[in-house]
Design a protein around this motif. Structure first.
Motif, PDB file in Angstrom:
ATOM      1  N   UNK A  26      10.950  95.963  12.926  1.00 44.72           N
ATOM      2  CA  UNK A  26      10.667  95.581  11.668  1.00 44.72           C
ATOM      3  C   UNK A  26      11.808  94.848  11.099  1.00 44.72           C
ATOM      4  N   UNK A  27      12.788  94.439  11.985  1.00 45.34           N
ATOM      5  CA  UNK A  27      13.811  93.320  11.636  1.00 45.34           C
ATOM      6  C   UNK A  27      14.035  92.512  12.738  1.00 45.34           C
ATOM      7  N   UNK A  28      13.158  92.055  13.603  1.00 45.30           N
ATOM      8  CA  UNK A  28      13.634  91.313  14.622  1.00 45.30           C
ATOM      9  C   UNK A  28      13.759  89.937  14.170  1.00 45.30           C
ATOM     10  N   UNK A  29      12.997  89.301  12.981  1.00 39.56           N
ATOM     11  CA  UNK A  29      12.943  88.256  12.613  1.00 39.56           C
ATOM     12  C   UNK A  29      14.316  87.934  11.767  1.00 39.56           C
ATOM     13  N   UNK A  30      14.997  88.996  11.159  1.00 43.20           N
ATOM     14  CA  UNK A  30      16.238  88.894  10.478  1.00 43.20           C
ATOM     15  C   UNK A  30      17.527  88.880  11.239  1.00 43.20           C
ATOM     16  N   UNK A  35      22.958  90.064  18.453  1.00 43.21           N
ATOM     17  CA  UNK A  35      23.157  91.591  17.923  1.00 43.21           C
ATOM     18  C   UNK A  35      22.216  92.364  18.932  1.00 43.21           C
ATOM     19  N   UNK A  36      21.073  92.035  19.246  1.00 42.30           N
ATOM     20  CA  UNK A  36      20.242  92.903  19.954  1.00 42.30           C
ATOM     21  C   UNK A  36      20.796  93.252  21.394  1.00 42.30           C
ATOM     22  N   UNK A  37      21.365  92.157  21.913  1.00 40.22           N
ATOM     23  CA  UNK A  37      22.075  92.039  23.279  1.00 40.22           C
ATOM     24  C   UNK A  37      23.264  92.958  23.260  1.00 40.22           C
ATOM     25  N   UNK A  38      24.277  93.071  22.008  1.00 39.71           N
ATOM     26  CA  UNK A  38      25.258  93.794  21.913  1.00 39.71           C
ATOM     27  C   UNK A  38      24.664  95.339  21.791  1.00 39.71           C
ATOM     28  N   UNK A  39      23.922  95.415  20.957  1.00 40.55           N
ATOM     29  CA  UNK A  39      23.240  96.821  20.816  1.00 40.55           C
ATOM     30  C   UNK A  39      22.533  97.595  22.164  1.00 40.55           C
ATOM     31  N   UNK A  40      22.217  96.558  22.879  1.00 40.12           N
ATOM     32  CA  UNK A  40      21.522  97.075  24.347  1.00 40.12           C
ATOM     33  C   UNK A  40      22.801  97.717  25.014  1.00 40.12           C
ATOM     34  N   UNK A  41      23.927  96.888  24.909  1.00 38.94           N
ATOM     35  CA  UNK A  41      25.059  97.328  25.805  1.00 38.94           C
ATOM     36  C   UNK A  41      25.700  98.490  25.360  1.00 38.94           C
TER      37      UNK A  41
END
Length: 84
Positions: A26-30, A35-41
């Motif tokens: 729901x928030x990938x465009x924003x 941030x996603x790379x850091x969250x993945x870690x």
């Protein structure tokens, strides 16, 4: 199992993979990709800690990837099978 010639680790790696873009669809465009790379870690670190706590007698590999072939950052885990 048939597709991976009975390789249990390969099956677990495929079944346990998570695309962070799917989790936060729901928030990938924003949100910036960094941030996603850091969250993945962070997810990977969390999984390492939980797997070690819940299964201290087993060895797991937790991997993070973000290649051009992936749909955004991916984290997965599988049990490392010791060869006899």
């Amino acid at each position: 199992m048939k597709n991976f010639d009975g390789d249990i680790s390969a099956v677990e790696k495929m079944l346990n993979h998570t695309h962070l873009y799917d989790v936060f669809a729901g928030c990938t465009d924003k949100v910036d990709d960094a941030v996603f790379e850091q969250l993945c870690e962070i997810v990977a670190l969390s999984w390492r800690l939980v797997l070690k706590d819940k299964f201290p007698e087993r060895l797991f590999s937790v991997e993070v990837s973000n290649s051009d072939q992936d749909y955004g950052p991916v984290v997965t885990f599988f049990q490392v099978i010791k060869q006899a």
